[in-house]
Design an enzyme around this catalytic site. Structure first.
Site, PDB file in Angstrom:
ATOM      1  N   LEU A 102       0.875  -1.160   0.000  1.00 27.79           N
ATOM      2  CA  LEU A 102       0.000   0.000   0.000  1.00 27.79           C
ATOM      3  C   LEU A 102       0.918   1.217   0.000  1.00 27.79           C
ATOM      4  O   LEU A 102       1.931   1.239   0.702  1.00 27.79           O
ATOM      5  CB  LEU A 102      -0.910   0.026   1.239  1.00 27.79           C
ATOM      6  CG  LEU A 102      -2.044  -1.002   1.293  1.00 27.79           C
ATOM      7  CD1 LEU A 102      -2.820  -0.840   2.603  1.00 27.79           C
ATOM      8  CD2 LEU A 102      -2.984  -0.855   0.117  1.00 27.79           C
ATOM      9  N   ASP A 103       0.580   2.234  -0.777  1.00 24.25           N
ATOM     10  CA  ASP A 103       1.415   3.421  -0.873  1.00 24.25           C
ATOM     11  C   ASP A 103       1.620   4.067   0.500  1.00 24.25           C
ATOM     12  O   ASP A 103       0.813   3.888   1.417  1.00 24.25           O
ATOM     13  CB  ASP A 103       0.783   4.459  -1.810  1.00 24.25           C
ATOM     14  CG  ASP A 103       0.583   3.922  -3.219  1.00 24.25           C
ATOM     15  OD1 ASP A 103       1.373   3.060  -3.617  1.00 24.25           O
ATOM     16  OD2 ASP A 103      -0.359   4.366  -3.884  1.00 24.25           O
ATOM     17  N   TYR A 104       2.658   4.855   0.604  1.00 27.49           N
ATOM     18  CA  TYR A 104       2.990   5.585   1.830  1.00 27.49           C
ATOM     19  C   TYR A 104       1.791   6.369   2.353  1.00 27.49           C
ATOM     20  O   TYR A 104       1.515   6.382   3.555  1.00 27.49           O
ATOM     21  CB  TYR A 104       4.155   6.541   1.524  1.00 27.49           C
ATOM     22  CG  TYR A 104       4.658   7.340   2.695  1.00 27.49           C
ATOM     23  CD1 TYR A 104       5.453   6.750   3.679  1.00 27.49           C
ATOM     24  CD2 TYR A 104       4.375   8.705   2.800  1.00 27.49           C
ATOM     25  CE1 TYR A 104       5.936   7.497   4.750  1.00 27.49           C
ATOM     26  CE2 TYR A 104       4.859   9.454   3.867  1.00 27.49           C
ATOM     27  CZ  TYR A 104       5.633   8.841   4.837  1.00 27.49           C
ATOM     28  OH  TYR A 104       6.108   9.571   5.892  1.00 27.49           O
TER      29      TYR A 104
END
Length: 244
Positions: A102-104
């Site tokens: 999952l993206d930052y």
């Protein structure tokens, strides 16, 4: 006899795809000799080293994390930022890694495990495991735009698979909307790029569901262990495409 990359994945060192990269890079030894052939098969009597560390078998563990925003979906980060595995370090001795990413700036449901074969089944597009996201977007998507997402939309790395998309609320004056989207692929920043492609960039993104799993009972930064039954159902879903 098993393929070397599969054994490395089962040992929890890395996913099978990452294990293949390690082999090709010459970072794997079998009985003291560097092996770079992906077709190499090994037995229980062989000694395997990855990056100079002898492979030790661990019990398989499976966790569901409510990933907060501002945390990296990785085991380590060269910029010193907090990673998802940092959340587990005090309580989980096994060498776990995130299943996909999952993206930052994205929050929500993320699985972690030390079972590389399981991770492969959960992330490879051919197994078609659904992941559902709630996206708050800037602007109000048009019906035509949503249909493009449903049919599959061209991105710089190719056309996406058809997605399930619905707009749950919108505010024309405030120029914002909330959409639910379900995909089974896992390209880098895919959901964000899909909405950007129809002119409504994502402002906030959360993964609500992974297959039949959800975040019930968890707050950001909290996690729980998957039950044996849940792990079994996920495997069945990957192998058959359905759960009876």
């Amino acid at each position: 006899m098993e393929r070397l990359q599969k054994v490395i994945a089962y040992a929890g060192v890395a996913s099978r795809r990452k294990a293949e990269s390690l082999i090709l890079e010459g970072k794997v030894k079998v009985n003291g000799k560097v092996v770079k052939e992906l077709g190499t098969k090994v037995s229980n009597s062989d000694t395997i080293e990855v990056n100079g560390v002898k492979l030790e078998k661990e019990d398989k563990v499976y966790f569901l994390l409510y990933k907060p925003r501002g945390v990296i979906s990785a085991v380590t980060d060269d910029k010193g930022r907090k990673t998802v595995t940092d959340i587990f370090k005090k309580h989980v001795p096994e060498r776990i890694f995130p299943v996909g990413r999952l993206d930052y700036d994205t929050s929500g449901l993320l699985l972690l495990t030390n079972d590389g074969e399981f991770a492969y089944q959960m992330t490879h597009p051919k197994f078609k495991i659904d992941k559902t996201y709630i996206a708050r977007v800037k602007g109000v998507p048009t019906i035509d735009g949503l249909k493009k997402l449903q049919r599959g939309i061209k991105l710089e790395d190719g056309k996406t698979a058809p997605a399930k998309v619905s707009m749950t609320s919108f505010d024309v004056k405030a120029e914002k909307a909330i959409c639910e989207i379900t995909i089974h692929e896992g390209r880098n920043r895919q959901v964000r790029r899909m909405f950007e492609a129809i002119g409504t960039p994502v402002v906030k993104l959360k993964r609500e569901r992974f297959a039949f799993l959800d975040l019930t009972g968890l707050n950001p930064g909290e996690y729980r262990q998957l039950t044996k039954h849940e792990v079994k159902l996920l495997r069945v879903l990957a192998e058959t495409g359905k759960i009876d």
